[in-house]
Structure formats: C-alpha cells, structure tokens
Design an enzyme around this catalytic site. Structure first.
Site, PDB file in Angstrom:
ATOM      1  N   ASN A   7      -3.195   7.006   2.770  1.00 22.02           N
ATOM      2  CA  ASN A   7      -2.387   5.809   2.958  1.00 22.02           C
ATOM      3  C   ASN A   7      -1.005   6.215   3.473  1.00 22.02           C
ATOM      4  O   ASN A   7      -0.304   6.999   2.828  1.00 22.02           O
ATOM      5  CB  ASN A   7      -2.275   5.058   1.626  1.00 22.02           C
ATOM      6  CG  ASN A   7      -1.627   3.691   1.790  1.00 22.02           C
ATOM      7  OD1 ASN A   7      -0.611   3.556   2.469  1.00 22.02           O
ATOM      8  ND2 ASN A   7      -2.199   2.691   1.157  1.00 22.02           N
ATOM      9  N   HIS A  43      -1.322  -0.748   4.706  1.00 27.11           N
ATOM     10  CA  HIS A  43      -1.315  -2.034   4.009  1.00 27.11           C
ATOM     11  C   HIS A  43      -0.129  -2.846   4.510  1.00 27.11           C
ATOM     12  O   HIS A  43       0.919  -2.905   3.868  1.00 27.11           O
ATOM     13  CB  HIS A  43      -1.219  -1.806   2.500  1.00 27.11           C
ATOM     14  CG  HIS A  43      -1.412  -3.040   1.680  1.00 27.11           C
ATOM     15  ND1 HIS A  43      -1.964  -3.005   0.425  1.00 27.11           N
ATOM     16  CD2 HIS A  43      -1.123  -4.339   1.918  1.00 27.11           C
ATOM     17  CE1 HIS A  43      -1.998  -4.232  -0.080  1.00 27.11           C
ATOM     18  NE2 HIS A  43      -1.484  -5.056   0.820  1.00 27.11           N
ATOM     19  N   GLU A  72      -5.642  -2.646   4.586  1.00 25.98           N
ATOM     20  CA  GLU A  72      -5.621  -3.427   3.359  1.00 25.98           C
ATOM     21  C   GLU A  72      -4.701  -4.630   3.533  1.00 25.98           C
ATOM     22  O   GLU A  72      -3.754  -4.592   4.316  1.00 25.98           O
ATOM     23  CB  GLU A  72      -5.086  -2.587   2.196  1.00 25.98           C
ATOM     24  CG  GLU A  72      -5.869  -1.331   1.907  1.00 25.98           C
ATOM     25  CD  GLU A  72      -5.249  -0.515   0.798  1.00 25.98           C
ATOM     26  OE1 GLU A  72      -5.967   0.339   0.238  1.00 25.98           O
ATOM     27  OE2 GLU A  72      -4.058  -0.726   0.478  1.00 25.98           O
ATOM     28  N   HIS A 200      -5.412   3.845  -6.154  1.00 24.89           N
ATOM     29  CA  HIS A 200      -4.163   3.468  -6.799  1.00 24.89           C
ATOM     30  C   HIS A 200      -3.799   4.485  -7.879  1.00 24.89           C
ATOM     31  O   HIS A 200      -4.497   4.628  -8.870  1.00 24.89           O
ATOM     32  CB  HIS A 200      -4.185   2.069  -7.409  1.00 24.89           C
ATOM     33  CG  HIS A 200      -2.789   1.486  -7.522  1.00 24.89           C
ATOM     34  ND1 HIS A 200      -2.197   0.783  -6.516  1.00 24.89           N
ATOM     35  CD2 HIS A 200      -1.870   1.574  -8.508  1.00 24.89           C
ATOM     36  CE1 HIS A 200      -0.971   0.422  -6.874  1.00 24.89           C
ATOM     37  NE2 HIS A 200      -0.746   0.903  -8.084  1.00 24.89           N
TER      38      HIS A 200
END
Length: 247
Positions: A7, A43, A72, A200
């Site tokens: 990410n 995201h 996302e 996460h």
C-alpha cells in the site's frame, strides 16, 4: 504463495505534507516491483489526504502488465472536486481488483468492515458495476462476519479480513483468541467460494503467525508498518523481508 500488495498511501502522505513531488510515488512503486512484490494498493479518498486521482492514473500506466493493481475505497462516497468517485475512477483505470471499504472522512484509517448480512442489498448494484468494468471484487469485513454465500451470489469474489484487532492482541502479548476467530471466518468464507485477503496493521513481527493460522491466504495488503520499517531498513529490503515471511 500469498501475494504481497504494498500500500503506497504513506508515500503520498509524506509528499503531501511538504508539497511538490517528493517522495515520488512512481519511484516507490518501481522499487517495490523490482524487489518482487506481486501487487500495489492505493486507497484514494474524496478528501485526497494522501493518494490522489492523478496518482491512481499514473500508477495504472506504470503497473499494467507487471503486477496486480488493487484500489480500495468506499463505493458510496460521491464525487467531490477532483475525486470522481470510486466507480468512475475504476472505470477509467481498470484495476485488477477493487476492495470495497466502508470508510468516511472522519476516520483516520479504516477501522471496520461491511456487515454482509445487513449491507448485501446495498452492495449488490455496486458489485455488479465493478464486475462489469472487469474488476475482481473484494469486500472488507470483520472477523466473525456472516453472509458469505449471499456475497458470492451477488458477484463478490474475495473478502479482505480487517486485521486490526489481531494486530492489537498480538501487540498485547496473546492473540490466540483473535487468531481462532480469523481462522474460522476464513474457513467459512472459503467454503462459500470466496478467496481470502487480509490487511491492516500487519507487520514483520505479526505477519508470520497470522499467515500460519490462515491456510490458503490469497493476499495481504500492507502499507503503514511496511513504510515505517522501510525508514530504517530501506524500501527494497523491507519488501524482500515481507516476501520471505510469506514464502
């Protein structure tokens, strides 16, 4: 082998805190790919606090044909300014996967998943829209969730387990209860026909234990811890360390 999707949001946070183009998100993406990651995640949010629509477009051209691209976001967050909405952005860049997350502007980070038993009818048309675009559809869910057969029926192909509670329990010294819950949730999802992703607060410290507890784990999306560790270890070295754990 479980795919590592890095990410890149925190790269954009650092850049945005100063303005300009440094650190450069495209350079970070190439570094992660060269180090062997199987995918990259972003995201974008309507408030554009980190990754922007321009970043999403830049990465789409950079990644195509090289690694998976996972976007996302909240499919129910409308267009705002330069943010065209998640469906429109995905229609434009055609990512490999879209992960649906019920976040809002007031959340510092994603902190819960969809409830498939309650949200299934609301999700049905947006899942259909993403499938029509050609995206693999994953839905962010909590451990202990239900409704997996219904999710398959509307076209969902994967779930992503929100692993924050596991990471916190691991940090506190005993994650056995949480691991059992995650493993059981993954088993039920897989029995329904869904592949299982996770993400996460996963880190080098807790990832190996989690992977060992979840047979068939398809993908992990890791950003915050990975970028933090990279400050000390270097980005390429950190990506390789995660790949070693997953293999």
């Amino acid at each position: 082998m479980t795919l590592l999707s890095v990410n890149l949001n925190k790269i954009a946070v650092l850049r945005n805190s100063r303005g300009g183009n440094e650190p450069d998100i495209a350079t970070a993406a190439n570094t992660c790919i060269d180090a062997g990651c199987g995918g990259l995640t972003v995201h974008p949010r309507p408030d554009m606090r980190h990754v922007t629509p321009a970043d999403v477009r830049t990465l789409a051209g950079l990644l195509r044909g090289r690694v998976e691209y996972n976007i996302e976001g909240n499919p129910f967050a409308g267009a705002r300014g330069a943010y065209p909405g998640l469906i429109e952005l995905c229609r434009e860049v055609r990512p490999t996967q879209v992960t649906l997350v019920p976040d809002g502007d007031g959340q510092i980070t994603s902190d819960h998943g969809f409830d498939l038993t309650k949200d299934i009818e609301t999700l049905k048309p947006v899942v259909a829209a993403f499938r029509e675009i050609g995206c693999r559809v994953s839905v962010f869910v909590d451990a202990g969730g239900e409704g997996f057969a219904d999710a398959v029926a509307i076209g969902v192909q994967r779930i992503e387990l929100y692993t924050g509670p596991y990471a916190e329990a691991f940090h506190q010294g005993d994650a056995r209860k949480e691991l059992a819950s995650f493993a059981e949730t993954a088993r039920r999802a897989q029995q329904a026909g869904l592949a299982v992703n996770a993400g996460h607060d996963l880190s080098q410290a807790n990832l190996g234990t989690f992977k060992s507890a979840i047979p068939g784990l398809a993908e992990v999306s890791i950003g915050h811890a990975l970028i933090g560790e990279a400050l000390y270890q270097g980005l390429a070295n950190t990506v390789r360390s995660y790949i070693d754990i997953l293999s």
